[in-house]
Motif scaffolding. Structure first.
Motif, PDB file in Angstrom:
ATOM      1  N   PHE A  19     -50.360   6.639  71.928  1.00 36.65           N
ATOM      2  CA  PHE A  19     -51.205   7.074  73.044  1.00 36.65           C
ATOM      3  C   PHE A  19     -52.531   7.646  72.542  1.00 36.65           C
ATOM      4  N   ARG A  20     -52.482   8.385  71.423  1.00 35.46           N
ATOM      5  CA  ARG A  20     -53.725   8.935  70.853  1.00 35.46           C
ATOM      6  C   ARG A  20     -54.678   7.822  70.441  1.00 35.46           C
ATOM      7  N   GLU A  21     -54.132   6.808  69.795  1.00 36.00           N
ATOM      8  CA  GLU A  21     -54.974   5.731  69.263  1.00 36.00           C
ATOM      9  C   GLU A  21     -55.412   4.738  70.332  1.00 36.00           C
ATOM     10  N   GLN A  22     -54.523   4.412  71.250  1.00 38.19           N
ATOM     11  CA  GLN A  22     -54.789   3.317  72.193  1.00 38.19           C
ATOM     12  C   GLN A  22     -55.072   3.780  73.627  1.00 38.19           C
ATOM     13  N   GLY A  23     -54.809   5.065  73.910  1.00 37.42           N
ATOM     14  CA  GLY A  23     -54.873   5.512  75.290  1.00 37.42           C
ATOM     15  C   GLY A  23     -53.635   5.032  76.013  1.00 37.42           C
ATOM     16  N   PHE A  24     -53.415   5.560  77.212  1.00 39.82           N
ATOM     17  CA  PHE A  24     -52.203   5.194  77.931  1.00 39.82           C
ATOM     18  C   PHE A  24     -52.201   3.712  78.295  1.00 39.82           C
ATOM     19  N   PHE A  47     -35.913   5.548  77.186  1.00 37.45           N
ATOM     20  CA  PHE A  47     -37.015   5.679  78.150  1.00 37.45           C
ATOM     21  C   PHE A  47     -37.175   4.355  78.889  1.00 37.45           C
ATOM     22  N   GLU A  48     -37.124   4.411  80.203  1.00 39.04           N
ATOM     23  CA  GLU A  48     -37.189   3.188  81.002  1.00 39.04           C
ATOM     24  C   GLU A  48     -38.566   2.528  80.975  1.00 39.04           C
ATOM     25  N   SER A  49     -39.596   3.330  80.715  1.00 41.12           N
ATOM     26  CA  SER A  49     -40.954   2.786  80.798  1.00 41.12           C
ATOM     27  C   SER A  49     -41.911   3.629  79.970  1.00 41.12           C
ATOM     28  N   LYS A  50     -43.114   3.122  79.845  1.00 43.86           N
ATOM     29  CA  LYS A  50     -44.191   3.852  79.181  1.00 43.86           C
ATOM     30  C   LYS A  50     -44.480   5.147  79.945  1.00 43.86           C
ATOM     31  N   GLU A  51     -44.364   5.091  81.279  1.00 48.15           N
ATOM     32  CA  GLU A  51     -44.581   6.273  82.116  1.00 48.15           C
ATOM     33  C   GLU A  51     -43.553   7.361  81.798  1.00 48.15           C
ATOM     34  N   ASP A  52     -42.295   6.944  81.591  1.00 51.70           N
ATOM     35  CA  ASP A  52     -41.261   7.916  81.239  1.00 51.70           C
ATOM     36  C   ASP A  52     -41.548   8.574  79.900  1.00 51.70           C
ATOM     37  N   LEU A  53     -42.052   7.802  78.965  1.00 50.97           N
ATOM     38  CA  LEU A  53     -42.430   8.354  77.658  1.00 50.97           C
ATOM     39  C   LEU A  53     -43.547   9.384  77.819  1.00 50.97           C
ATOM     40  N   PHE A  54     -44.545   9.041  78.603  1.00 48.99           N
ATOM     41  CA  PHE A  54     -45.666   9.951  78.822  1.00 48.99           C
ATOM     42  C   PHE A  54     -45.166  11.236  79.486  1.00 48.99           C
ATOM     43  N   HIS A  55     -44.272  11.085  80.465  1.00 51.78           N
ATOM     44  CA  HIS A  55     -43.722  12.252  81.152  1.00 51.78           C
ATOM     45  C   HIS A  55     -42.940  13.127  80.170  1.00 51.78           C
ATOM     46  N   ALA A  56     -42.203  12.519  79.256  1.00 50.91           N
ATOM     47  CA  ALA A  56     -41.445  13.285  78.256  1.00 50.91           C
ATOM     48  C   ALA A  56     -42.395  14.110  77.390  1.00 50.91           C
ATOM     49  N   ALA A  99     -50.410  21.187  69.131  1.00 49.22           N
ATOM     50  CA  ALA A  99     -50.677  21.419  70.555  1.00 49.22           C
ATOM     51  C   ALA A  99     -52.057  20.883  70.950  1.00 49.22           C
ATOM     52  N   ILE A 100     -53.041  21.090  70.096  1.00 46.98           N
ATOM     53  CA  ILE A 100     -54.387  20.577  70.379  1.00 46.98           C
ATOM     54  C   ILE A 100     -54.349  19.055  70.458  1.00 46.98           C
ATOM     55  N   GLY A 101     -53.643  18.418  69.525  1.00 47.12           N
ATOM     56  CA  GLY A 101     -53.532  16.961  69.536  1.00 47.12           C
ATOM     57  C   GLY A 101     -52.855  16.447  70.796  1.00 47.12           C
ATOM     58  N   LEU A 102     -51.765  17.103  71.196  1.00 44.85           N
ATOM     59  CA  LEU A 102     -51.068  16.706  72.421  1.00 44.85           C
ATOM     60  C   LEU A 102     -51.977  16.881  73.633  1.00 44.85           C
ATOM     61  N   ASN A 103     -52.676  17.996  73.679  1.00 44.80           N
ATOM     62  CA  ASN A 103     -53.580  18.239  74.801  1.00 44.80           C
ATOM     63  C   ASN A 103     -54.674  17.195  74.882  1.00 44.80           C
ATOM     64  N   ARG A 104     -55.245  16.815  73.750  1.00 43.07           N
ATOM     65  CA  ARG A 104     -56.300  15.787  73.757  1.00 43.07           C
ATOM     66  C   ARG A 104     -55.765  14.477  74.321  1.00 43.07           C
ATOM     67  N   MET A 105     -54.576  14.112  73.874  1.00 40.82           N
ATOM     68  CA  MET A 105     -53.989  12.851  74.315  1.00 40.82           C
ATOM     69  C   MET A 105     -53.672  12.882  75.806  1.00 40.82           C
ATOM     70  N   VAL A 106     -53.055  13.959  76.260  1.00 33.84           N
ATOM     71  CA  VAL A 106     -52.626  14.053  77.650  1.00 33.84           C
ATOM     72  C   VAL A 106     -53.814  14.228  78.591  1.00 33.84           C
ATOM     73  N   ILE A 107     -54.742  15.093  78.248  1.00 30.46           N
ATOM     74  CA  ILE A 107     -55.888  15.352  79.133  1.00 30.46           C
ATOM     75  C   ILE A 107     -56.747  14.107  79.297  1.00 30.46           C
ATOM     76  N   SER A 108     -56.871  13.304  78.254  1.00 26.87           N
ATOM     77  CA  SER A 108     -57.666  12.075  78.397  1.00 26.87           C
ATOM     78  C   SER A 108     -57.032  11.156  79.445  1.00 26.87           C
ATOM     79  N   GLU A 109     -55.702  11.152  79.515  1.00 27.50           N
ATOM     80  CA  GLU A 109     -55.027  10.352  80.535  1.00 27.50           C
ATOM     81  C   GLU A 109     -55.194  10.972  81.921  1.00 27.50           C
TER      82      GLU A 109
END
Length: 196
Positions: A19-24, A47-56, A99-109
């Protein structure tokens, strides 16, 4: 750790990297499985889907923040010292490199998907941060004027994040913050502290 738990953890770590490299939108479950060293079938068993992974991943972020121990108000200690202590704990968690890395990835989505953003912030709002309990207890004890503790905590955290989180998140560098925490707390107390 059981093998299935380890595989799940590997999948989540691989998904974070993807997700960091490619975006969602650009992320691919086949590549995530390959990075994790598992088959696509194993990935879909967890995980049933990419969405489930993102939610996790967003659940992990919320759990990290929620794991901070609540801070009880101590009427025998200076309130400003207690607030500074609680805020320093909070800042240490949210500015951790992972945490900063996770936030960057999630907030961009979240910038791309408003519905996903709303769902995350609604869930995050249900969790108290350590400083919220401290403020609520201080209000109950009469050390702070009565108000919505969550709202008051949000005001204080916004001040603190402006200096401690956002420069790190946006610029990748720590700022000189000498004395800033004390100033943030003093501003907060100038509005909320009761007159003795």
């Amino acid at each position: 750790m059981k093998l299935t738990e380890k595989k799940r953890e590997n999948i989540i770590e691989a998904a974070i990297a993807e997700f960091r490299e490619q975006g969602f939108l650009g992320a691919n479950t086949t590549r995530i499985a390959k990075r994790a060293g598992v088959s696509s079938r194993t990935l879909y068993n967890h995980f049933e889907s990419k969405e489930d992974l993102f939610h996790a991943i967003t659940d992990i972020m919320i759990a990290r923040n929620s794991a901070m121990a609540p801070v009880d108000y101590d009427p025998d200690r200076a309130l400003d010292d207690q607030l500074i202590e609680a805020l320093e704990r909070y800042v240490a968690v949210i500015t951790d490199e992972e945490a900063i890395g996770l936030n960057r990835m999630v907030i961009s989505e979240f910038l791309r998907d408003l519905d996903r953003s709303r769902a995350f912030f609604a869930e995050a709002a249900a969790h108290d941060y350590p400083v919220t309990k401290l403020i609520a207890d201080a209000m109950e004890a009469g050390a702070l004027r009565k108000a919505d503790a969550g709202y008051a905590a949000g005001q204080l955290l916004a001040l603190v994040k402006n200096f401690f989180f956002w420069p790190d998140f946006l610029l990748g560098e720590k700022q000189n913050t000498d004395g800033i925490m004390k100033d943030c707390v003093a501003m907060f107390l100038s509005y909320y502290k009761t007159t003795e």
